[in-house]
Design a protein around this motif. Structure first.
Motif, PDB file in Angstrom:
ATOM      1  N   ASP A 134      50.611  45.208  43.525  1.00 18.48           N
ATOM      2  CA  ASP A 134      49.744  44.403  44.377  1.00 18.48           C
ATOM      3  C   ASP A 134      50.467  43.154  44.862  1.00 18.48           C
ATOM      4  OD1 ASP A 134      47.664  46.167  44.022  1.00 18.48           O
ATOM      5  OD2 ASP A 134      46.873  45.115  42.277  1.00 18.48           O
ATOM      6  N   ARG A 182      43.502  40.766  42.738  1.00 21.33           N
ATOM      7  CA  ARG A 182      43.647  40.154  44.048  1.00 21.33           C
ATOM      8  C   ARG A 182      42.647  39.014  44.189  1.00 21.33           C
ATOM      9  NH1 ARG A 182      43.909  45.658  47.779  1.00 21.33           N
ATOM     10  NH2 ARG A 182      45.949  46.378  47.093  1.00 21.33           N
ATOM     11  N   TYR A 184      40.143  36.857  46.765  1.00 20.88           N
ATOM     12  CA  TYR A 184      39.375  36.996  47.997  1.00 20.88           C
ATOM     13  C   TYR A 184      38.657  35.686  48.306  1.00 20.88           C
ATOM     14  CZ  TYR A 184      39.976  42.046  47.414  1.00 20.88           C
ATOM     15  OH  TYR A 184      40.502  43.303  47.259  1.00 20.88           O
ATOM     16  N   ARG A 199      41.183  38.756  52.207  1.00 24.36           N
ATOM     17  CA  ARG A 199      42.232  38.781  51.195  1.00 24.36           C
ATOM     18  C   ARG A 199      43.052  37.493  51.299  1.00 24.36           C
ATOM     19  NH1 ARG A 199      44.542  44.104  50.297  1.00 24.36           N
ATOM     20  NH2 ARG A 199      46.558  43.059  50.058  1.00 24.36           N
ATOM     21  N   GLY A 231      35.113  45.597  49.815  1.00 23.83           N
ATOM     22  CA  GLY A 231      36.476  45.392  50.274  1.00 23.83           C
ATOM     23  C   GLY A 231      36.759  46.013  51.631  1.00 23.83           C
TER      24      GLY A 231
END
Length: 315
Positions: A134, A182, A184, A199, A231
């Motif tokens: 990632d 991740r 956001y 993102r 997402g």
């Protein structure tokens, strides 16, 4: 003198643990009179700690903002949590803080009692981090977004979408959410007049920022979770699972919004970067399911079924 010093440390710890304290509450916690509390507060001020006072019958004290960072007083569990968090940050999903995290960790470990130091070292030795493909996000970007959320200031940024298309956005930022390794941003898009998630690793802030805004009513925590969990997946499908909604929530690798259709039947709309990956995740549910809408998923399931049947016939 020793009793006074110990009391000052205790008073400082209380002020750091909560934003506001009344004089009566501090007197009760410390077991001293209100006059002694006032004297101890004056001692802390002479030592450089900015303790603010609120006048009046219901007045009290709070630790203000000073020019330098005062030493933090942590209990044992808090100290272990800070040390583990710093070690995780040194190899996490935020770039630019690895070296700083290690320096801070060295300072924390230096003052930990031997038994707590062994607990932290055991975690570092036996907890093996797994490499992740990632993308990471720059710490300065997160700091800029978090500051705009705190100060209710609009931000403008260049954004790169899933397909690589570049757009310029003007949003009211509200929350940073960490999910699936991740980061956001949950924001109100002023151009599209709606809630959107972005993102953080695809955000390039532009300066200067926008004007201040009046905060809107936020969606519920469940709605925010659903927005993030959906997402920007390029592939989605509508699926009915012949199991309880809680069973699906417990067995999916990420948080998902599930609609209960009965005691042993539910529906949800999972997404993935690739339909084959989505087919694999659904197979791991170990429950019967029906694809209501999702031709790409149906094709991926057929491909996997053929492959598994061939593998099962091999000697």
């Amino acid at each position: 003198m020793l009793e006074t010093s110990a009391r000052l440390l205790r008073l400082l710890s209380l002020l750091q643990g909560r934003r506001d304290w009344t004089a009566a509450e501090l007197s009760e916690r410390l077991g001293v009179t209100g006059r002694t509390v006032r004297k101890d507060v004056d001692r802390l001020r002479r030592l450089g700690y900015p303790v603010d006072a609120r006048p009046g019958v219901a007045g009290g004290y709070r630790l203000g903002v000073g020019g330098s960072l005062p030493p933090l007083l942590l209990d044992e569990e808090e100290a272990v949590a800070v040390a583990v968090g710093l070690r995780t940050a040194a190899s996490g999903s935020v770039t630019g803080i690895e070296e700083v995290s290690l320096r801070a960790l060295a300072k924390v470990q230096q003052v930990l009692p031997a038994r707590l130091r062994r607990r932290v070292e055991a975690i570092s030795v036996y907890a093996l981090p797994t490499p992740s493909p990632d993308p990471t996000v720059d710490a300065s970007v997160l700091a800029t977004i978090a500051g705009a959320c705190r100060d209710h200031e609009r931000i403008r940024f260049d954004y790169r979408s899933q397909d690589g298309a570049a757009t310029r956005r003007d949003v009211e930022p509200y929350r940073l959410v960490h999910d699936r390794r991740r980061w956001y941003l949950l924001a109100w898009d002023t151009t599209r007049t709606g809630w959107r998630t972005f993102r953080a690793d695809r955000i390039t802030p532009r300066v200067p920022g926008g004007p201040r805004f009046t905060p809107r009513a936020l969606p519920s925590d469940e709605a925010i979770t659903a927005l993030v969990s959906r997402g920007p997946w390029p592939y989605r499908a509508r699926v009915v699972v012949h199991a309880s909604a809680q069973y699906v929530r417990d067995h999916m690798p990420v948080q998902v919004a599930v609609t209960e259709l009965g005691p042993d039947r539910c529906e949800f709309t999972p997404g993935s970067d690739h339909p084959l990956m989505l087919a694999l995740y659904l197979g791991l549910l170990d429950a019967d399911f029906t694809v209501i809408d999702g031709p790409e998923l149906v094709a991926a399931l057929g491909k996997l079924a053929t492959r598994y049947q061939v593998a099962a016939r091999q000697p």
